[in-house]
Design a protein around this motif. Structure first.
Motif, PDB file in Angstrom:
ATOM      1  N   GLN A   1     -31.146   9.632  22.971  1.00 40.86           N
ATOM      2  CA  GLN A   1     -32.226  10.305  22.270  1.00 40.86           C
ATOM      3  C   GLN A   1     -32.056  11.826  22.322  1.00 40.86           C
ATOM      4  O   GLN A   1     -32.196  12.519  21.315  1.00 40.86           O
ATOM      5  CB  GLN A   1     -33.579   9.907  22.867  1.00 40.86           C
ATOM      6  CG  GLN A   1     -34.760  10.469  22.098  1.00 40.86           C
ATOM      7  CD  GLN A   1     -36.067  10.185  22.789  1.00 40.86           C
ATOM      8  OE1 GLN A   1     -36.333  10.740  23.844  1.00 40.86           O
ATOM      9  NE2 GLN A   1     -36.862   9.323  22.184  1.00 40.86           N
TER      10      GLN A   1
ATOM     11  N   VAL B   1     -32.731  20.445  24.953  1.00 44.60           N
ATOM     12  CA  VAL B   1     -33.492  19.341  24.372  1.00 44.60           C
ATOM     13  C   VAL B   1     -33.651  18.264  25.438  1.00 44.60           C
ATOM     14  O   VAL B   1     -32.827  18.150  26.350  1.00 44.60           O
ATOM     15  CB  VAL B   1     -32.804  18.759  23.115  1.00 44.60           C
ATOM     16  CG1 VAL B   1     -32.783  19.767  21.991  1.00 44.60           C
ATOM     17  CG2 VAL B   1     -31.403  18.274  23.425  1.00 44.60           C
TER      18      VAL B   1
ATOM     19  N   GLY C   1     -34.592  14.102  26.225  1.00 44.27           N
ATOM     20  CA  GLY C   1     -34.778  12.737  25.757  1.00 44.27           C
ATOM     21  C   GLY C   1     -35.424  11.955  26.876  1.00 44.27           C
ATOM     22  O   GLY C   1     -35.260  12.279  28.054  1.00 44.27           O
TER      23      GLY C   1
ATOM     24  N   ALA D   1     -29.399  17.290  15.691  1.00 43.34           N
ATOM     25  CA  ALA D   1     -30.318  17.790  14.674  1.00 43.34           C
ATOM     26  C   ALA D   1     -30.462  19.312  14.784  1.00 43.34           C
ATOM     27  O   ALA D   1     -30.484  20.017  13.770  1.00 43.34           O
ATOM     28  CB  ALA D   1     -31.678  17.110  14.804  1.00 43.34           C
TER      29      ALA D   1
ATOM     30  N   LYS E   1     -31.278  14.648  19.225  1.00 43.30           N
ATOM     31  CA  LYS E   1     -32.032  15.881  19.020  1.00 43.30           C
ATOM     32  C   LYS E   1     -31.093  17.085  19.019  1.00 43.30           C
ATOM     33  O   LYS E   1     -31.290  18.033  18.256  1.00 43.30           O
ATOM     34  CB  LYS E   1     -33.091  16.047  20.108  1.00 43.30           C
ATOM     35  CG  LYS E   1     -34.257  15.080  19.968  1.00 43.30           C
ATOM     36  CD  LYS E   1     -35.258  15.282  21.091  1.00 43.30           C
ATOM     37  CE  LYS E   1     -36.405  14.320  21.015  1.00 43.30           C
ATOM     38  NZ  LYS E   1     -37.366  14.526  22.126  1.00 43.30           N
TER      39      LYS E   1
END
Length: 106
Positions: free
Chosen positions: A76, A29, A31, A83, A80
């Motif tokens: 950030q 991921v 950010g 999540a 993610k």
């Protein structure tokens, strides 16, 4: 109550959990902060893999700004990753009712 059935279900869930953990190690991921001038890449388990900083930011008098942007981009990406982990665990535990407060993996 089928105790053996519950044991088999728990073993199957444990195998799926191990597969998911391995998959999260290779799920990445990203950010970003400052409109994309600072980017960080993490695994879905939160391991920082890469930091990318736009060359225009590398001015000595802007060091503090750069540090803040890195922290923001990391936060950030971490959100993610959390999540992604939550979604993966929901898919695995589907119909299993866990007692309140109990989280997987144990």
């Amino acid at each position: 109550m089928d105790f053996m059935g519950m044991i088999k279900q728990a073993q199957a869930m444990q195998a799926k959990m191990q597969e998911a953990q391995a998959e999260l190690e290779t799920t990445f991921v990203e950010g970003e902060a400052g409109g994309g001038v600072v980017k960080v890449t993490l695994t879905a388990k939160g391991a920082l893999q890469k930091v990318s900083i736009d060359k225009g930011l590398l001015k000595p008098e802007e060091g503090e700004i750069l540090e803040d942007l890195i922290v923001s981009a990391h936060a950030q990406a971490r959100a993610k990753a959390e999540a992604a982990m939550t979604e993966k665990m929901k898919a695995i535990t589907g119909g299993l009712q866990l007692p309140p407060g109990m989280k997987l993996p144990f």
